[in-house]
Design a protein around this motif. Structure first.
Motif, PDB file in Angstrom:
ATOM      1  N   ASP A 243      -3.205 -10.980   1.940  1.00  0.00           N
ATOM      2  CA  ASP A 243      -3.311 -10.666   1.133  1.00  0.00           C
ATOM      3  C   ASP A 243      -3.044 -10.349  -0.165  1.00  0.00           C
ATOM      4  OD1 ASP A 243       0.096 -10.742   2.012  1.00  0.00           O
ATOM      5  OD2 ASP A 243       0.230 -13.186   1.413  1.00  0.00           O
ATOM      6  N   ALA A 246      -3.170  -5.726  -0.106  1.00  0.00           N
ATOM      7  CA  ALA A 246      -2.531  -5.691   0.240  1.00  0.00           C
ATOM      8  C   ALA A 246      -1.272  -5.730  -1.424  1.00  0.00           C
ATOM      9  CB  ALA A 246      -1.680  -6.344   1.054  1.00  0.00           C
ATOM     10  N   TYR A 252       4.027  -3.155  -1.346  1.00  0.00           N
ATOM     11  CA  TYR A 252       4.070  -4.507  -0.926  1.00  0.00           C
ATOM     12  C   TYR A 252       4.854  -5.951  -0.798  1.00  0.00           C
ATOM     13  CZ  TYR A 252       0.960  -8.091   1.680  1.00  0.00           C
ATOM     14  OH  TYR A 252       0.794  -9.101   2.874  1.00  0.00           O
ATOM     15  N   ALA A 257       5.625  -9.895   4.768  1.00  0.00           N
ATOM     16  CA  ALA A 257       4.144  -9.866   5.492  1.00  0.00           C
ATOM     17  C   ALA A 257       4.070 -11.324   5.746  1.00  0.00           C
ATOM     18  CB  ALA A 257       3.385  -9.319   4.518  1.00  0.00           C
ATOM     19  N   ARG A 261       2.616 -12.333  10.257  1.00  0.00           N
ATOM     20  CA  ARG A 261       1.167 -12.929  10.105  1.00  0.00           C
ATOM     21  C   ARG A 261       1.610 -14.151  10.454  1.00  0.00           C
ATOM     22  NH1 ARG A 261      -0.357 -11.869   4.543  1.00  0.00           N
ATOM     23  NH2 ARG A 261       0.075 -14.135   4.211  1.00  0.00           N
ATOM     24  N   THR A 278      -7.152  -4.983   6.201  1.00  0.00           N
ATOM     25  CA  THR A 278      -5.619  -3.407   5.000  1.00  0.00           C
ATOM     26  C   THR A 278      -5.684  -2.631   4.778  1.00  0.00           C
ATOM     27  OG1 THR A 278      -4.709  -5.589   4.088  1.00  0.00           O
ATOM     28  CG2 THR A 278      -5.067  -3.822   3.193  1.00  0.00           C
ATOM     29  N   ASN A 293      -1.369  -1.127   4.505  1.00  0.00           N
ATOM     30  CA  ASN A 293      -0.363  -1.844   5.974  1.00  0.00           C
ATOM     31  C   ASN A 293      -2.531  -2.880   6.175  1.00  0.00           C
ATOM     32  OD1 ASN A 293      -0.062  -0.951   9.087  1.00  0.00           O
ATOM     33  ND2 ASN A 293       0.027   0.859   8.954  1.00  0.00           N
ATOM     34  N   VAL A 294      -0.887  -3.817   7.275  1.00  0.00           N
ATOM     35  CA  VAL A 294      -1.976  -4.462   7.119  1.00  0.00           C
ATOM     36  C   VAL A 294      -1.966  -4.638   8.666  1.00  0.00           C
ATOM     37  CG1 VAL A 294      -1.488  -6.469   5.631  1.00  0.00           C
ATOM     38  CG2 VAL A 294      -0.868  -6.133   7.324  1.00  0.00           C
ATOM     39  N   TYR A 350       1.336  -3.323  10.137  1.00  0.00           N
ATOM     40  CA  TYR A 350       3.169  -4.104   9.309  1.00  0.00           C
ATOM     41  C   TYR A 350       2.508  -3.124   8.265  1.00  0.00           C
ATOM     42  CZ  TYR A 350       6.232  -6.574   7.736  1.00  0.00           C
ATOM     43  OH  TYR A 350       7.747  -6.990   7.689  1.00  0.00           O
ATOM     44  N   ARG A 351       3.744  -2.522   7.856  1.00  0.00           N
ATOM     45  CA  ARG A 351       3.885  -2.144   6.260  1.00  0.00           C
ATOM     46  C   ARG A 351       5.125  -1.109   6.420  1.00  0.00           C
ATOM     47  NH1 ARG A 351       2.093   4.660   5.985  1.00  0.00           N
ATOM     48  NH2 ARG A 351       3.971   4.800   7.398  1.00  0.00           N
ATOM     49  N   THR A 352       5.350  -2.302   4.757  1.00  0.00           N
ATOM     50  CA  THR A 352       6.777  -1.948   4.236  1.00  0.00           C
ATOM     51  C   THR A 352       7.276  -1.021   3.682  1.00  0.00           C
ATOM     52  OG1 THR A 352       6.838  -3.658   2.955  1.00  0.00           O
ATOM     53  CG2 THR A 352       7.781  -4.525   4.630  1.00  0.00           C
TER      54      THR A 352
END
Length: 377
Positions: A243, A246, A252, A257, A261, A278, A293-294, A350-352
């Motif tokens: 983290d 990110a 974020y 996230a 994971r 990331t 974006n991870v 994965y991106r919020t």
């Protein structure tokens, strides 16, 4: 007889048929299979294939062969391209990332081929390379390292829209110890010094904690709102440490996230040693990175490609995204292939964007084209 029972000579024949194709034929077939999985309009698909052929020219006419010379850092086996599909607000986008191959089989030849392609892209509708030209000198060298990024590109297409292009550059081009200096100067020239500052001032700390500055990408769209994306590779570390980079981004959401994971890794703690990544996104006028974006790596993390697909589908369902197109893409790509052809899904991104919206989820596809792994740098 099931595909798992195919005799060696049939499996070997399939591999020989793939490597006898040209790079262009191989990648067009994979692109078309992905589009079939998404049920895109056939006329639109053919139109975008013309764009793909043009950006792969002239090296797309070469046979794939049994190895790439020089081996590309794009893929673990040295193949110079990967495909991906991203669902943004539930809508799919198809992308290809590639390294242009030069004529002399050297990293310098690839770098120069990448520079030439960027200039060719200048005439495309909605495409502007002026910002790239402002920083190009920072990312070129007379002696690029083998097995590292030179100048890469991507083509991204969302059905109903025109293709968009990005260029990828290597901040480590002057050595790992100068990567933050190179990145800081690039951001200054791009008008993003203020946005970069909260990241850059922590560079030494991030490096000590195992977060390695590796790539930057620049949208080649016209206008001042195009993004700069900066990528970090995470060396072996505890899962919670992922983290750290990110959390520098404004949008974020750590809890979401962490859930992602846990789904992709099949656990919610412990060490992570397969070097996920990331990416931080920057835009002019923002006081820091806006989004993160991870990229969670799947090989060595799942027992099979089928298990990887199940975990991705589970994550999509949790975000309210229909997983069936993802399953159909995999079916289209693997139809007629032996089951032991190798893992296809390399990364899940994965991106919020906001708590009210589904996350953007991407699947990165690599094809295990060559049998020998790329040598380590």
């Amino acid at each position: 007889m099931t595909s798992a029972q195919l005799p060696d000579e049939i499996s070997d024949l399939s591999a020989r048929e793939e490597t006898a194709k040209t790079f262009g034929q191989f990648l067009e077939e994979k692109w078309t299979a992905v589009c079939r999985g998404l049920a895109t309009d056939q006329w639109e698909t053919e139109t975008v294939l013309e764009d793909l052929r043009e950006v792969l020219h002239p090296w797309g006419a070469r046979p794939v062969g049994t190895r790439c010379e020089p081996p590309s850092f794009v893929s673990a086996d040295g193949f110079p391209a990967e495909l991906s599909v991203s669902w943004k607000a539930g809508r799919p986008e198809v992308r290809i990332l590639f390294e242009s191959l030069g004529t002399d089989g050297t990293p310098l030849g690839c770098q120069e081929a990448g520079r030439e392609l960027t200039r060719r892209l200048a005439g495309r509708p909605g495409t502007d390379v002026a910002r790239y030209l402002d920083i190009e000198d920072l990312f070129i060298t007379s002696a690029p390292d083998r097995y590292r990024a030179t100048i890469w590109h991507s083509l991204a297409w969302r059905p109903g829209k025109r293709p968009h292009y990005k260029v990828y550059l290597n901040p480590q081009v002057q050595g790992l110890d100068r990567a933050y200096d190179v990145q800081a100067e690039a951001m200054r020239r791009l008008g993003l010094a203020e946005a970069w500052e909260p990241v850059g001032r922590r560079g030494e700390e991030l490096a000590e904690r195992g977060h390695e500055l590796e790539l930057m990408a620049l949208d080649l769209d016209g206008g001042d709102t195009s993004r700069v994306k900066v990528y970090f590779r995470h060396l072996p570390m505890q899962m919670g440490e992922l983290d750290t980079v990110a959390e520098l981004a404004h949008r974020y959401e750590p809890a979401r996230a962490a859930r992602a994971r846990a789904v992709i890794y099949g656990r919610d703690n412990g060490a992570v040693s397969n070097e996920p990544m990331t990416c931080l996104a920057f835009r002019e006028g923002a006081p820091g990175p806006q989004e993160a974006n991870v990229y969670l790596r799947l090989p060595d993390n799942t027992g099979s490609d089928e298990e990887a697909a199940e975990r991705i589908a589970r994550l999509m369902e949790l975000e309210g995204i229909d997983p069936r197109p993802h399953a159909e893409i995999l079916r289209q790509l693997t139809e007629g292939q032996p089951e032991r052809a190798g893992a296809l899904q390399e990364l899940c991104s994965y991106r919020t964007i906001s708590p009210e919206m589904p996350a953007d989820i991407g699947v990165y596809l690599r094809f295990s084209t060559y049998t020998a792994p790329r040598p380590e740098h």
